[in-house]
Design an enzyme around this catalytic site. Structure first.
Site, PDB file in Angstrom:
ATOM      1  N   ASP A  80     -73.827 -30.253  13.563  1.00  0.00           N
ATOM      2  CA  ASP A  80     -75.181 -29.774  14.137  1.00  0.00           C
ATOM      3  C   ASP A  80     -76.397 -30.929  13.953  1.00  0.00           C
ATOM      4  OD1 ASP A  80     -74.970 -29.833  11.294  1.00  0.00           O
ATOM      5  OD2 ASP A  80     -75.931 -27.691  11.323  1.00  0.00           O
TER       6      ASP A  80
ATOM      7  N   GLU B 221     -63.119 -36.695  10.625  1.00  0.00           N
ATOM      8  CA  GLU B 221     -63.779 -38.117  10.450  1.00  0.00           C
ATOM      9  C   GLU B 221     -62.953 -39.083   9.832  1.00  0.00           C
ATOM     10  OE1 GLU B 221     -66.632 -34.510  10.432  1.00  0.00           O
ATOM     11  OE2 GLU B 221     -64.768 -34.972   9.271  1.00  0.00           O
TER      12      GLU B 221
ATOM     13  N   HIS C  56     -78.035 -26.575   4.401  1.00  0.00           N
ATOM     14  CA  HIS C  56     -76.462 -26.713   4.268  1.00  0.00           C
ATOM     15  C   HIS C  56     -76.074 -28.061   4.387  1.00  0.00           C
ATOM     16  CE1 HIS C  56     -77.248 -26.754   8.659  1.00  0.00           C
ATOM     17  NE2 HIS C  56     -76.540 -27.411   9.197  1.00  0.00           N
ATOM     18  N   HIS C  57     -75.079 -28.395   3.829  1.00  0.00           N
ATOM     19  CA  HIS C  57     -74.348 -29.927   3.874  1.00  0.00           C
ATOM     20  C   HIS C  57     -74.910 -30.644   2.864  1.00  0.00           C
ATOM     21  CE1 HIS C  57     -72.039 -28.900   7.474  1.00  0.00           C
ATOM     22  NE2 HIS C  57     -72.943 -29.282   8.211  1.00  0.00           N
TER      23      HIS C  57
ATOM     24  N   GLY D 229     -54.795 -50.601   1.870  1.00  0.00           N
ATOM     25  CA  GLY D 229     -53.416 -49.753   1.783  1.00  0.00           C
ATOM     26  C   GLY D 229     -53.633 -48.290   1.739  1.00  0.00           C
TER      27      GLY D 229
ATOM     28  N   ASP E 228     -42.182 -41.435   8.091  1.00  0.00           N
ATOM     29  CA  ASP E 228     -42.615 -40.122   7.818  1.00  0.00           C
ATOM     30  C   ASP E 228     -43.410 -39.540   7.076  1.00  0.00           C
ATOM     31  OD1 ASP E 228     -40.571 -40.800   5.760  1.00  0.00           O
ATOM     32  OD2 ASP E 228     -39.229 -39.027   6.260  1.00  0.00           O
TER      33      ASP E 228
ATOM     34  N   ASN F 287     -36.882 -41.569   6.398  1.00  0.00           N
ATOM     35  CA  ASN F 287     -35.997 -41.765   5.326  1.00  0.00           C
ATOM     36  C   ASN F 287     -36.184 -40.763   4.285  1.00  0.00           C
ATOM     37  OD1 ASN F 287     -38.522 -42.868   4.580  1.00  0.00           O
ATOM     38  ND2 ASN F 287     -37.973 -44.835   4.702  1.00  0.00           N
TER      39      ASN F 287
ATOM     40  N   GLY G 291     -39.033 -39.472   2.856  1.00  0.00           N
ATOM     41  CA  GLY G 291     -40.053 -39.637   2.007  1.00  0.00           C
ATOM     42  C   GLY G 291     -40.842 -41.015   1.795  1.00  0.00           C
TER      43      GLY G 291
ATOM     44  N   GLU H 241     -42.950 -46.295  -2.396  1.00  0.00           N
ATOM     45  CA  GLU H 241     -43.357 -45.685  -3.939  1.00  0.00           C
ATOM     46  C   GLU H 241     -42.035 -45.665  -4.782  1.00  0.00           C
ATOM     47  OE1 GLU H 241     -46.334 -45.809  -4.382  1.00  0.00           O
ATOM     48  OE2 GLU H 241     -47.285 -44.881  -2.552  1.00  0.00           O
TER      49      GLU H 241
END
Length: 585
Positions: A56, A79, A144-145, A443, A473, A500, A502, A506
């Site tokens: 708005d 956003e 608001h916001h 990253g 994925d 693969n 996941g 990591e």
């Protein structure tokens, strides 16, 4: 970054003319709405797309955007993705900036991760925020916001940490100069900036006289005496090194607009040139004197030996982050290193502030050109990648990246997610005038999806070729909604999804068998049909080397006539060579 290069002297003249216009501004001369003044400035900076989400407090400005002849609104799904898209747009369209428009509070906070990434990686992005009226802000109304406590500067304080410059439009008299100041900072410093536009200021009319003076980067002039001294000191080192010198290029060559100066240097001198990971494609990887990627202990042995045994390293635009240096294993010994940066030069242990590489490089090239005969006799490694012969049909990282190297074409824009994709593509030389986009320093996983959207728009405008995304994925699940925006706007990227099971990057770091690195397995080939008209897209799943090669060799697939998604089935725990070495370090 205007399309036509501007000398530092001309930039200073333009700045002074703008200051004079501020003093002489006459609202009776060709009045223009503040919102349209901003759009006119963006048009001058070659911006044709604004990314974001309506809210708005920005709807009035959006009316002007929608009616503006040369700038299009790209409605995003959120956003964060819009900020990623503005980042990707600016990276590909190097002589422009990215623009993301959000609403006050909820919208701008959602975008801040994307803006922080652009700040970290030195990408010029304007974060424009539609905010409550100056009257509402002045009365500290509980709107608001807001946080409900009357503080209207809370989000500005957050933005100050991730933008190089901030501007608050509060009145007619200073609106134009505020806009010009913030945009000039953006194009000069190659960092995001923050600008607020109150609802009651959008349609206020001001003089358009300043628009006659183009904005240009206000690069400071190098002190000629100090610059001459620096050149002489570098030449002494070059002479002492007996031409055993290598050039190492990095991200700031791209970000601070010195590609042309660097290419002139490497072509005229003939010294071997290598790139750090973030500087990949800063120089042509088909150039005969290009030797490959140097990333400390992760480098190929011959590249590592050539860099680390050189008597002099001319480092241009370096970024000394952990991933870019293989956990700081680059052996940059000060006694035999010269560093050129946008705002300073370092010669061995001496630092020369305000001696920037934009002006220094041409003078240095002129002096080093005499060394070209001897320099061209220095042998360099062969950076080419050979597809290995593996006696199985399993798609491995050892095989897939050299194979993809044969699929790439000149002027392709290749977007590689931080993870297996980026580490896999590091060792693959890319064709002439191709562009690699990655986010190795910040990253943020999922960044590549929004960035691919922005990049694909910029590809249309710059005459580049295909837009190709490589993503895992796990990363794709964070920002997958932007595939619908690509379909809505008729964009045609090729999206390779590495399935693969996941978060493999990591797993390489920690938790190889932990459940927290697992994800839900989506029906990837059904996504494009969900997000848009199925006739505008095509999806595939490949399980074997033969299937993938056949697809890559298909003329209709390679021509990228529609958006295409390829699910590549790969084994869990397989990873590229560079990622394995990086994570073990």
């Amino acid at each position: 970054m205007p399309s036509t290069p501007v000398s530092p002297l001309q930039a200073e003249v333009n700045r002074l003319r703008l200051e004079l216009e501020t003093l002489q501004a006459n609202n009776a001369v060709e009045p223009i709405e503040i919102g349209n003044y901003l759009l006119a400035r963006l048009e001058q900076l070659k911006v044709t797309k604004i990314f974001g989400v309506p809210g708005d407090f920005n709807l009035g400005f959006l009316d002007l955007v929608e009616d503006y002849r040369t700038i299009d609104w790209v409605g995003n799904c959120n956003e964060l993705n819009a900020a990623y898209a503005a980042d990707g747009y600016a990276r590909v369209k190097e002589h422009s900036i990215g623009v993301v428009l959000t609403t006050f509070g909820v919208g701008e906070l959602s975008a801040m991760n994307g803006i922080a990434g652009a700040f970290s990686e030195m990408v010029p992005v304007l974060h424009l925020v539609g905010v409550p009226s100056t009257v509402q802000q002045g009365s500290k109304a509980v709107l608001h916001h807001t946080l409900g406590d009357g503080r209207f500067d809370a989000y500005l304080k957050a933005a100050e940490n991730i933008t190089i410059s901030q501007g608050l439009i509060t009145d007619k008299e200073t609106a134009a100069s505020t806009i010009d100041r913030v945009l000039t900072d953006c194009i000069t410093k190659a960092r995001p900036v923050y600008l607020t536009l109150p609802t009651n200021m959008v349609f206020e009319r001001i003089s358009s006289e300043r628009l006659k003076i183009p904005l240009s980067p206000a690069w400071p002039l190098n002190d000629p005496d100090i610059e001459s001294f620096v050149v002489e000191e570098i030449m002494k080192l070059a002479t002492s090194a007996q031409d055993d010198m290598v050039i190492l290029v990095d991200a700031c060559v791209i970000r601070h607009g010195v590609r042309d100066e660097v290419n002139d240097l490497v072509e005229k001198t003939g010294f071997p040139v290598y790139a750090a990971p973030m500087g990949k494609t800063a120089v042509s990887e088909t150039y005969e004197r290009y030797g490959g990627i140097y990333v400390g202990s992760v480098s190929h042995p011959e590249v590592k030996e050539k860099i680390e045994s050189a008597k002099l390293i001319l480092s241009i635009g370096s970024v000394k982050s952990d991933f870019n240096t293989a956990n700081f294993s680059n052996r940059s010994i000060p006694s035999r290193t010269v560093e050129l940066h946008s705002d300073h030069t370092k010669v061995q242990h001496a630092v020369f502030p305000a001696i920037g590489m934009k002006q220094l490089l041409p003078r240095l090239t002129a002096r080093l050109e005499a060394c070209s005969v001897a320099a061209r006799n220095i042998r360099i490694p062969d950076p080419s990648a050979v597809v290995p012969k593996e006696n199985n049909e399993i798609i491995t990282h050892t095989w897939i990246w050299p194979r993809m190297g044969k699929f790439f074409r000149p002027k392709d824009v290749i977007v590689a997610e931080t993870g297996t994709s980026y580490f896999g593509i590091l060792d693959i030389p890319l064709p002439e005038k191709s562009v690699l986009l990655s986010q190795m320093l910040w990253g943020s996983i999922g960044w590549t999806v929004g960035s691919t959207l922005g990049a694909a728009f910029a590809v249309r405008e710059t005459g580049l070729n295909r837009t190709i995304l490589f993503i895992g994925d796990g990363s794709l699940q964070l920002t997958v909604q932007e595939l619908s925006v690509m379909l809505r706007h008729g964009l045609k990227p090729i999206i390779f999804v590495i399935n693969n099971g996941g978060y493999e990057i990591e797993r390489c770091i920690r938790g190889r068998h932990r459940k927290y690195n697992d994800i839900s397995n989506w029906k990837w080939t059904g996504l494009l049909g969900v997000f848009g008209d199925p006739s505008m897209s095509q999806s595939y799943t490949v399980h074997t080397k033969t299937e993938l090669s056949a697809l890559l060799d298909s003329a209709s697939f390679a021509e990228a006539g529609k958006i295409q998604l390829v699910e590549i089935m790969m084994q869990m725990h397989d990873a590229p060579r560079a990622l394995k070495l990086q994570s073990s370090a």
